[in-house]
Design a protein around this motif. Structure first.
Motif, short mmCIF file in Angstrom:
data_model
loop_
_atom_site.label_atom_id
_atom_site.label_comp_id
_atom_site.label_asym_id
_atom_site.label_seq_id
_atom_site.Cartn_x
_atom_site.Cartn_y
_atom_site.Cartn_z
N LEU A 1 -24.14 -9.08 94.07
CA LEU A 1 -25.37 -9.00 94.85
C LEU A 1 -26.54 -9.71 94.18
O LEU A 1 -27.47 -10.16 94.84
CB LEU A 1 -25.72 -7.54 95.13
N GLU A 2 -26.50 -9.81 92.86
CA GLU A 2 -27.59 -10.43 92.12
C GLU A 2 -27.43 -11.93 91.97
O GLU A 2 -28.32 -12.60 91.44
CB GLU A 2 -27.71 -9.76 90.75
N GLN A 3 -26.31 -12.47 92.43
CA GLN A 3 -26.08 -13.92 92.33
C GLN A 3 -27.15 -14.67 93.12
O GLN A 3 -27.49 -14.28 94.23
CB GLN A 3 -24.70 -14.29 92.87
N ARG A 4 -27.63 -15.70 92.55
CA ARG A 4 -28.61 -16.56 93.21
C ARG A 4 -27.89 -17.85 93.61
O ARG A 4 -26.99 -18.30 92.94
CB ARG A 4 -29.76 -16.92 92.27
N ALA A 5 -28.34 -18.41 94.69
CA ALA A 5 -27.76 -19.68 95.12
C ALA A 5 -28.07 -20.75 94.06
O ALA A 5 -29.19 -20.83 93.56
CB ALA A 5 -28.33 -20.08 96.47
N GLU A 6 -27.06 -21.53 93.75
CA GLU A 6 -27.24 -22.63 92.80
C GLU A 6 -28.01 -23.75 93.49
O GLU A 6 -27.70 -24.11 94.61
CB GLU A 6 -25.87 -23.14 92.33
N PRO A 7 -29.01 -24.32 92.80
CA PRO A 7 -29.73 -25.46 93.43
C PRO A 7 -28.78 -26.65 93.56
O PRO A 7 -27.94 -26.88 92.71
CB PRO A 7 -30.86 -25.76 92.47
N THR A 8 -28.91 -27.37 94.65
CA THR A 8 -28.05 -28.53 94.88
C THR A 8 -28.66 -29.80 94.38
O THR A 8 -29.81 -29.95 94.17
CB THR A 8 -27.70 -28.69 96.38
#
Length: 116
Positions: A109-116
């Motif tokens: 739940l704490e995962q953040r989207a990786e910037p592309t």
């Protein structure tokens, strides 16, 4: 409540409520209404007493809790529920499984989207 939230809570309760009951009995015997009040205090673990008594009956039938009747100064005798040795073992097993499961869910739940 947000749409769908009650369904999510219902599914989460289904897997954990019996172990919450067992955990409440770890310190000592309690009567049904006392268990209901403890579980329903925040409205998250239990939304009403309707599910508690069938659950307690299943736990008793499974040998995880035992019951005794005790006189009450505030009315009729009360049925008290206490943890059995099998209930202690079941709770210990759940606790060992729960902690890594909870941590894995929290991490996901704490995962953040990786910037592309």
């Amino acid at each position: 409540m947000v749409p769908g939230e009650e369904s999510i809570l219902s599914n989460l309760r289904r897997g954990a409520l019996e172990y919450c009951v067992l955990a409440l009995l770890r310190p000592g015997a309690r009567y049904g209404l006392d268990i209901a009040r403890a579980l329903g205090a925040d409205g998250i673990l239990m939304s009403g007493e309707g599910t508690l008594y069938p659950l307690l009956a299943r736990l008793r039938k499974a040998g995880l809790v035992e019951t005794t009747w005790q006189e009450s100064t505030a009315g009729p005798p009360r049925r008290y529920y206490a943890l059995t040795e099998d209930g202690e073992r079941a709770l210990a097993t759940f606790t060992r499984a729960w902690h890594p499961f909870r941590d894995a869910v929290d991490a996901a739940l704490e995962q953040r989207a990786e910037p592309t």
